[in-house]
Structures are given as structure tokens and as C-alpha cells.
Design an enzyme around this catalytic site. Sequence first.
Site, short mmCIF file in Angstrom:
data_model
loop_
_atom_site.label_atom_id
_atom_site.label_comp_id
_atom_site.label_asym_id
_atom_site.label_seq_id
_atom_site.Cartn_x
_atom_site.Cartn_y
_atom_site.Cartn_z
N ASP A 153 0.86 -1.19 0.00
CA ASP A 153 0.00 0.00 0.00
C ASP A 153 0.89 1.24 0.00
OD1 ASP A 153 -3.20 0.57 1.06
OD2 ASP A 153 -1.75 2.21 1.12
N ILE A 154 0.57 2.23 -0.83
CA ILE A 154 1.42 3.44 -0.91
C ILE A 154 1.33 4.30 0.35
CG2 ILE A 154 1.90 4.05 -3.33
CD1 ILE A 154 -0.70 5.76 -3.15
N HIS A 156 -10.47 -5.42 -2.98
CA HIS A 156 -9.14 -5.69 -2.43
C HIS A 156 -9.24 -5.96 -0.94
CE1 HIS A 156 -9.91 -1.35 -2.32
NE2 HIS A 156 -9.24 -1.33 -1.18
N HIS A 173 -6.99 -5.58 2.58
CA HIS A 173 -5.82 -4.99 3.23
C HIS A 173 -5.28 -6.06 4.17
CE1 HIS A 173 -6.79 -0.61 2.38
NE2 HIS A 173 -7.96 -1.17 2.15
N GLU A 199 -12.17 3.50 -1.33
CA GLU A 199 -11.74 4.57 -2.26
C GLU A 199 -11.48 4.04 -3.66
OE1 GLU A 199 -8.31 6.24 -0.40
OE2 GLU A 199 -9.49 7.13 1.23
N VAL A 200 -11.03 2.79 -3.73
CA VAL A 200 -10.72 2.19 -5.03
C VAL A 200 -11.72 1.06 -5.26
CG1 VAL A 200 -8.97 1.05 -6.44
CG2 VAL A 200 -8.26 2.75 -4.74
#
Length: 111
Positions: free
Chosen positions: A33-34, A104, A106, A99-100
Site C-alpha cells: 500500500d502506498i 481488495h 488490506h 476509495e478504489v
Amino acid sequence: MKYDNENIFAKILKDEIPCDKVFEDEHVLSFKDINPQAKLHILIIPKKKFIDIADFLENADEEYQSSFWSSVNKIIIKLELRDKGFQIKAHKGKDGGQEVFHFHLHLLSNS
Ligand code: AMP
């Protein structure tokens, strides 16, 4: 809501933008994750297009769901988290903090 082919994870899957890859097989891609929220914070995404966890649970066939979770387990073992401990989260929808809009997980750990 329709799946947006231009979402950021779709672009990562198409190799249009880079990622810091941790694991890949035929079913999933996993990368850092960025904006990490723990010592280890990676994202795990299916290679098939699902908007969120509800879409995945409702529309992915059993074989694909099973392969997905098996790949998640491979990542847990590869990162040696099996016995140390970790957290798995999925945000669903804007009110769930998503948000995306490509499903996904985490995977976080402070070990
Ligand atoms: P979510 O709120 O579950 O949709 O989380 C989206 C996550 O994607 C956030 O934790 C972001 O930091 C992360 N993120 C966004 N863009 C990228 C990217 N290009 N590479 C890696 N992680 C990203």
C-alpha cells in the site's frame, strides 16, 4: 454501479502504472500500500474484475473464490505471518471507507 476499467488497481493489473509487488499468481496480485497504516501493509486483489467484497461474494464462482482464498493463505505463509499475527480488512462502499472500486483486501501486521 458498474466496474470502472480505469480505476487505479485495474491500471496496475494492466501494467499501466507500477506497483511494489509482493506476490503474484494466476488468481491474485499483491503489492504494498502506498500509504501504509502498519509496519507491513499490503493489498491483495483478484485478477478478475469485482467492484467490492459484496460483488465478489455474490458473483465470483465457488472455484474462483476458493482459489482466491488459497492465494491469500499462500501470501500469509510466504510473509511468515501465520504464527505472528495479522489483520485483514475489506472496505465496502463509500460509507465503508472504500476509495478504489476494485475489490481488495488490506493485510496488515506490526510484526
Ligand atoms: P480502500 O479505502 O480500501 O479503497 O483503500 C485503497 C487503498 O489503496 C488505500 O490504502 C491507498 O493507500 C491504496 N492505494 C491507492 N493507490 C495506490 C497505488 N497506486 N499503489 C498502492 N496502493 C495504493
